[in-house]
Design an enzyme around this catalytic site. Structure first.
Site, PDB file in Angstrom:
ATOM      1  N   ASP A  24      29.027  43.525  44.655  1.00  0.00           N
ATOM      2  CA  ASP A  24      29.536  44.642  45.280  1.00  0.00           C
ATOM      3  C   ASP A  24      29.339  45.605  44.102  1.00  0.00           C
ATOM      4  O   ASP A  24      28.486  46.094  43.903  1.00  0.00           O
ATOM      5  CB  ASP A  24      30.518  44.393  46.063  1.00  0.00           C
ATOM      6  CG  ASP A  24      31.349  45.649  46.672  1.00  0.00           C
ATOM      7  OD1 ASP A  24      30.448  46.551  47.322  1.00  0.00           O
ATOM      8  OD2 ASP A  24      32.451  45.617  46.736  1.00  0.00           O
ATOM      9  N   THR A  51      32.965  41.757  38.950  1.00  0.00           N
ATOM     10  CA  THR A  51      33.285  40.247  39.037  1.00  0.00           C
ATOM     11  C   THR A  51      32.226  39.928  37.823  1.00  0.00           C
ATOM     12  O   THR A  51      32.692  39.227  36.799  1.00  0.00           O
ATOM     13  CB  THR A  51      33.178  39.701  40.030  1.00  0.00           C
ATOM     14  OG1 THR A  51      34.066  40.211  41.182  1.00  0.00           O
ATOM     15  CG2 THR A  51      33.462  38.298  39.942  1.00  0.00           C
ATOM     16  N   GLY A 111      33.818  31.796  47.089  1.00  0.00           N
ATOM     17  CA  GLY A 111      32.810  32.433  48.198  1.00  0.00           C
ATOM     18  C   GLY A 111      31.135  32.013  48.058  1.00  0.00           C
ATOM     19  O   GLY A 111      30.536  31.583  48.589  1.00  0.00           O
ATOM     20  N   ARG A 131      34.385  31.976  56.728  1.00  0.00           N
ATOM     21  CA  ARG A 131      33.469  31.555  55.622  1.00  0.00           C
ATOM     22  C   ARG A 131      32.307  30.642  55.990  1.00  0.00           C
ATOM     23  O   ARG A 131      31.180  30.380  55.632  1.00  0.00           O
ATOM     24  CB  ARG A 131      34.135  30.777  54.551  1.00  0.00           C
ATOM     25  CG  ARG A 131      35.070  31.670  53.484  1.00  0.00           C
ATOM     26  CD  ARG A 131      35.670  30.939  52.427  1.00  0.00           C
ATOM     27  NE  ARG A 131      36.425  31.541  51.732  1.00  0.00           N
ATOM     28  CZ  ARG A 131      36.572  32.459  50.807  1.00  0.00           C
ATOM     29  NH1 ARG A 131      35.572  33.088  50.499  1.00  0.00           N
ATOM     30  NH2 ARG A 131      37.796  32.911  50.265  1.00  0.00           N
ATOM     31  N   GLY A 141      30.056  45.196  41.122  1.00  0.00           N
ATOM     32  CA  GLY A 141      29.585  44.388  39.789  1.00  0.00           C
ATOM     33  C   GLY A 141      30.611  44.037  38.941  1.00  0.00           C
ATOM     34  O   GLY A 141      30.538  43.560  37.913  1.00  0.00           O
TER      35      GLY A 141
HETATM   36  P1  5GP Z   1      32.397  43.155  43.004  1.00  0.00           P
HETATM   37  O1  5GP Z   1      32.970  44.276  43.415  1.00  0.00           O
HETATM   38  O2  5GP Z   1      33.355  42.478  41.821  1.00  0.00           O
HETATM   39  O3  5GP Z   1      31.100  42.997  42.768  1.00  0.00           O
HETATM   40  O4  5GP Z   1      32.765  41.850  43.967  1.00  0.00           O
HETATM   41  C1  5GP Z   1      34.138  41.419  44.015  1.00  0.00           C
HETATM   42  C2  5GP Z   1      34.405  40.354  45.084  1.00  0.00           C
HETATM   43  O5  5GP Z   1      34.465  41.170  46.425  1.00  0.00           O
HETATM   44  C3  5GP Z   1      33.114  39.537  45.806  1.00  0.00           C
HETATM   45  O6  5GP Z   1      32.858  38.348  44.846  1.00  0.00           O
HETATM   46  C4  5GP Z   1      33.678  39.120  47.165  1.00  0.00           C
HETATM   47  O7  5GP Z   1      34.595  38.005  47.157  1.00  0.00           O
HETATM   48  C5  5GP Z   1      34.320  40.468  47.440  1.00  0.00           C
HETATM   49  N1  5GP Z   1      33.449  41.425  48.221  1.00  0.00           N
HETATM   50  C6  5GP Z   1      32.752  42.268  48.113  1.00  0.00           C
HETATM   51  N2  5GP Z   1      31.997  42.876  48.933  1.00  0.00           N
HETATM   52  C7  5GP Z   1      32.469  42.004  50.270  1.00  0.00           C
HETATM   53  C8  5GP Z   1      32.078  42.006  51.510  1.00  0.00           C
HETATM   54  O8  5GP Z   1      31.251  42.770  52.091  1.00  0.00           O
HETATM   55  N3  5GP Z   1      32.491  40.918  52.360  1.00  0.00           N
HETATM   56  C9  5GP Z   1      33.269  40.090  51.791  1.00  0.00           C
HETATM   57  N4  5GP Z   1      33.780  39.209  52.511  1.00  0.00           N
HETATM   58  N5  5GP Z   1      33.861  40.057  50.432  1.00  0.00           N
HETATM   59  C10 5GP Z   1      33.466  41.099  49.613  1.00  0.00           C
END
Ligand code: 5GP
Ligand code: MG
Length: 178
Positions: free
Chosen positions: A106, A110, A48, A168, A108
């Site tokens: 999102d 990751t 991404g 994307r 966090g």
């Molecule tokens: P995390 O929850 O670990 O911070 O985010 C994990 C992954 O979820 C992000 O790197 C992304 O790939 C995906 N993600 C989170 N929110 C969104 C969103 O609103 N749109 C998209 N396309 N992917 C998201």
């Protein structure tokens, strides 16, 4: 185009490209100030963040190198817990200033996983720059240092962010239709 269809979902225009470009330029300036006279190692999270990283890199004036990483998930054989593994990191990070480049933070999770894996690598410091941040969804206490645009907890696509692998390449950011 204000509305588009990706697979089975409708998306509507949310952040026009001019606003995203302005936010990225501000992030670049903040990074240039923070790392002036330093060597910087950018860890670009695939897939991404490649679009954001390309836009950002062109505006960095600091001495920097890049490495592309991917957090892959696989299920352990003996339990249902998802185990995460960091792939692609070939550089020695000893004494380096490391900046994680993310498309979106999102929950966090990751980010927290990556920091956890890197903490044994004797880095000088680790910070993060993300194009998009969802503060309402964030579950961790690690600081999110450089943020392009904070947004409400909505699902978005474009500028590297996908819906089932597509979208994307969109220049603007779209949100799922309400
Ligand atoms: P995390 O929850 O670990 O911070 O985010 C994990 C992954 O979820 C992000 O790197 C992304 O790939 C995906 N993600 C989170 N929110 C969104 C969103 O609103 N749109 C998209 N396309 N992917 C998201
Ligand atoms: Mg990401």
């Amino acid at each position: 185009m204000n509305k588009i269809t990706l697979g089975d979902r409708c998306f509507e225009l949310f952040i026009p490209h001019s606003e995203i470009d302005k936010a990225i330029a501000e992030v670049a300036q903040a990074i240039n100030r923070e790392y002036e006279n330093n060597c910087l190692m950018l860890l670009i999270t695939l897939n991404g963040a490649i679009v954001f990283a390309a836009d950002l890199l062109k505006q960095l004036t600091v001495d920097c190198r890049i490495s592309c990483i991917k957090l892959s998930s696989y299920s352990g054989t003996e339990c249902t817990h998802t185990i995460k593994d960091l792939i692609g990191l070939t550089e020695d990070l000893t004494n380096q200033r490391v900046l994680i480049i993310e498309d979106i933070v999102d929950t966090g999770n990751t980010y927290a996983y990556i920091v956890d894996i890197l903490k044994n690598q004797n880095v000088k410091d680790i910070k993060i720059a993300t194009m998009i941040f969802k503060p309402d969804a964030y579950k961790h206490s690690l600081p999110v240092h450089f943020v392009g645009l904070p947004i409400p907890d909505k699902f978005i696509v474009g500028r590297g962010l996908d819906y089932n692998g597509t979208g994307r390449n969109l220049i603007d950011i779209y949100q799922v239709c309400e």
